[in-house]
Design an enzyme around this catalytic site. Structure first.
Site, mmCIF file in Angstrom:
data_model
loop_
_atom_site.group_PDB
_atom_site.id
_atom_site.type_symbol
_atom_site.label_atom_id
_atom_site.label_comp_id
_atom_site.label_asym_id
_atom_site.label_seq_id
_atom_site.Cartn_x
_atom_site.Cartn_y
_atom_site.Cartn_z
ATOM 1 N N LYS A 159 1.544 -1.506 -0.352
ATOM 2 C CA LYS A 159 0.565 -0.144 0.339
ATOM 3 C C LYS A 159 1.007 1.056 -0.333
ATOM 4 O O LYS A 159 0.097 2.185 -0.978
ATOM 5 C CB LYS A 159 -0.697 -0.058 1.636
ATOM 6 C CG LYS A 159 -2.074 -0.958 1.202
ATOM 7 C CD LYS A 159 -3.347 -0.778 2.248
ATOM 8 C CE LYS A 159 -4.350 -2.248 1.736
ATOM 9 N NZ LYS A 159 -3.786 -3.197 1.380
ATOM 10 N N ARG A 169 -5.832 -8.031 -10.036
ATOM 11 C CA ARG A 169 -6.683 -9.697 -10.566
ATOM 12 C C ARG A 169 -8.090 -8.649 -10.937
ATOM 13 O O ARG A 169 -8.722 -7.608 -11.070
ATOM 14 C CB ARG A 169 -7.105 -10.565 -9.001
ATOM 15 C CG ARG A 169 -7.572 -9.803 -7.671
ATOM 16 C CD ARG A 169 -7.686 -10.280 -7.000
ATOM 17 N NE ARG A 169 -8.383 -10.045 -5.347
ATOM 18 C CZ ARG A 169 -9.370 -9.433 -5.610
ATOM 19 N NH1 ARG A 169 -9.962 -10.063 -6.147
ATOM 20 N NH2 ARG A 169 -9.164 -8.682 -3.926
ATOM 21 N N GLU A 173 -3.771 7.199 6.975
ATOM 22 C CA GLU A 173 -4.533 8.063 6.396
ATOM 23 C C GLU A 173 -5.604 8.866 6.678
ATOM 24 O O GLU A 173 -5.877 8.379 8.133
ATOM 25 C CB GLU A 173 -5.178 7.547 5.057
ATOM 26 C CG GLU A 173 -4.549 6.770 3.435
ATOM 27 C CD GLU A 173 -5.211 5.904 3.118
ATOM 28 O OE1 GLU A 173 -6.403 5.345 3.249
ATOM 29 O OE2 GLU A 173 -4.258 5.203 2.390
#
Length: 630
Positions: A117, A293, A201
């Protein structure tokens, strides 16, 4: 080189879904299976199959060496990982390449980059893709993280760098809570992913989850296939997905689609991917992560575009250019998908395992049912308890919601508890209808999903029973009826754990319920019955209750024992033979479906015998503790 045979390194509904596309493309398929899946639907559908190990994931679906050995044994050209399991594992893609096999998935470099991330966010910032304000540097010292959180401003979201599914994710509302939540997040992340690094965040208090389907080929082409709204979530798990996202302005949609293209181009991507954005109340959106994916919710994109994304994956993997240019891809109408799970919404959504005694999944025009199970299959503790994905398309969102309700209304599942009534309630909720669902709405208990058993529901069941069973009174005991003279009829049932009694009679051309409510069932009212289980649909809401099961009650009252409700492991035995116990006392703690269950006695008693000890593995219905007869 064209691909002629594909091994599917997955199971369940996604394996079935891939097989269906391969059949249409005249590509042979090889299914792999663990012990528990020997007779599974995907195994029977594939052209060939290969046993790869036990139900332990590390011995089967996560065992790279065994999957590659199966691929070589069956002479396949390529491996499709589906989603979950090995689909985003770079080491798997590298191993396949070394073995001379095509990986129908993202490039190794993209898997490595987007698997972190922090690296993903840094890459997007460099590409000028909007990102949530936060901290994603390598310095993981407590002081640095605390200072960064203070600068970002609370509430702050702590996220595991290697995370997913809500693991290693914590919301911190005040500075004094940061260190405790940080320790907890790091602990969870280490246990789940073997990596305790985190990023921080700014936490958006009213978030919407909007994602864009992207696709890239090896010829330099990148396209989007529009967006999906996946805001209806519980504990970071998606429940309902739809496309396109309702309520987006044309300007915001255009900016988001362009940002998704820019993000995909920034990492030299190949194949199917999803750029996930989080959006706040003023229509600002920020990059959250990229899923490298196929997504569980890919079907809604297929429904509005008319594209088969699995076919695109195969064509791109064998070196073909994308089948369509951006200007040729159009969206039409609206599509909704619901995830049907074997779980109990009335009991903290605990998974429900056991035999699927009846699976009836309705299909109507412009609908799709993706399922890896059938009647007489079992839901086990070993895998995700998804039963099916139900997907429908309509000309607009309002009609689409109604069509999905029709599918749910006409479907029925017996033998395990499901979230079908919960899905019906969500679709019927005004907040959902007005697209005012946020990713934290359910977790914050903002939606009124409470139900009570209406007198009309009793009338619908009574009508169904008397209409379809002309000898109903002859078998009154087994169906919960008690006859007092000719009239009325007494109905005993259990709804949401509460035992109820209702009196039903026929007066003036209508049913009279409890002496005060008149109702005549309508054609749109539905009733599904299986043994002593009843599911009634009225006004697009589902009501589920059970009738007395006298045979089972007699067995239980004579047993005087504690049984395992599902297969699992004994964590702790709290009593011994000869010990006195009180009603409601916990006597055994067991682990099943990755959760701890406390098993309690229902009456004051003395323990006669204890059959299992700590660390024992037990099967469903195994006797654990026997009590002295009362």
């Amino acid at each position: 080189m064209p691909i002629s045979k594909i091994l599917i390194a997955n199971r369940g509904e996604i394996a079935v879904r891939i097989i269906n596309t391969c059949r249409r493309m005249h590509i042979k398929t090889v299914a792999v299976y663990a012990d528990a899946d020997r007779y599974a639907k995907h195994v029977q559908m594939a052209d060939e199959s290969c046993h790869i190990g036990s139900t332990d994931l590390s011995d089967s679906y996560l065992n790279v060496d065994k999957i590659i050995a199966a691929a070589k044994k069956h002479g396949v050209d390529a491996v499709h990982p589906g989603y979950g399991f090995l689909s985003e594992r770079a080491s798997f893609a590298e191993a396949l390449k070394s073995a001379g096999l095509i990986f129908i998935g993202a490039p190794v470099e993209a898997l490595n980059l987007m698997g972190s991330k922090s690296a993903a966010k840094q890459t997007m910032l460099q590409a000028d893709v909007p990102c949530v304000p936060g901290y994603q540097d390598d310095d993981q010292s407590v002081n640095t993280l605390q200072q960064a959180a203070n600068e970002i401003g609370y509430p702050v979201l702590i996220k595991a760098v290697a995370g997913g599914g809500g693991k290693g994710m914590k919301i911190v509302h005040a500075a004094e809570d940061f260190l405790n939540q940080l320790s907890s997040a790091k602990r969870e992340a280490m246990n789940a992913f073997g990596d305790d690094q985190v990023i921080l965040e700014k936490y958006i208090t009213r978030p919407k989850h909007i994602e864009v389907q992207v696709f890239a080929d090896s010829h330099g082409h990148v396209v989007h296939l529009f967006e999906r709204d996946c805001s209806t979530q519980r504990r970071y798990q998606k429940i309902i997905e739809e496309a396109p996202a309702a309520g987006l302005s044309d300007a915001t949609r255009t900016d988001m689609l362009n940002a998704a293209i820019k993000a995909t181009q920034a990492i030299d991507y190949l194949g199917a991917g999803t750029i996930e954005f989080i959006m706040d109340g003023d229509d600002s959106f920020y990059f959250m992560e990229m899923n490298t994916r196929l997504q569980v919710e890919h079907r809604v994109t297929e429904m509005i575009t008319g594209v088969d994304l699995v076919e695109w994956q195969i064509r791109v993997a064998q070196g073909e250019p994308l089948p369509m240019k951006q200007t040729e891809i159009h969206d039409k109408g609206h599509a909704i998908q619901v995830r049907l799970y074997a779980e109990d919404p009335q009991n903290n959504y605990l998974p429900s395992t056991g035999l699927l005694e009846l699976v009836k999944l309705a299909q109507i025009e412009n609908s799709v049912v993706d399922s890896g199970v059938r009647t007489s299959d079992s839901v086990t503790i070993h895998y995700d308890p998804m039963i099916a994905k139900l997907v429908v398309w309509a000309k607009n969102r309002k009609v689409c919601i109604n069509k999905m309700q029709t599918i749910l209304n006409q479907s029925a599942i017996f033998g395990v508890k499901t979230n079908m009534a919960f899905l019906s309630q969500l679709l019927n909720n005004n907040a959902f209808k007005k697209h005012q669902i946020y990713t934290n709405s359910l977790d914050n208990d903002e939606l009124d999903l409470s139900t009570e058993l209406l007198p009309e529901v009793i009338a619908i069941y009574s009508h169904h029973l008397l209409k379809h069973n002309t000898e109903a009174r002859a078998w009154q005991q087994s169906n919960g009826w008690r006859v007092q003279g000719e009239q009325p009829l007494e109905l005993q049932l259990t709804f949401l754990g509460e035992e109820q009694n209702h009196v039903v009679s026929w007066e003036e051309g209508e049913y009279l319920i409890n002496g005060s409510h008149h109702y005549l069932p309508q054609a749109k009212d539905l009733c599904h019955i299986h043994r002593n289980q009843v599911q009634v649909v009225h006004n697009n809401l589902r009501y589920e209750f059970t009738l007395p099961d006298y045979e089972a009650k007699t067995s239980a009252s004579n047993a005087n024992a504690i049984y395992a409700p599902m297969p699992g492991k004994i964590i702790e035995v709290k009593v011994s033979a000869g010990e006195s116990v009180k009603a409601g006392q916990t006597v055994v703690v067991m682990e099943a479906m990755k959760m701890e269950l406390e098993l309690k006695v229902e009456r004051d008693a003395v323990v006669e015998k204890v059959f299992h000890q700590q660390a024992d593995q037990v099967t469903a219905d195994a006797m654990l503790v026997e009590l002295e007869s009362s």
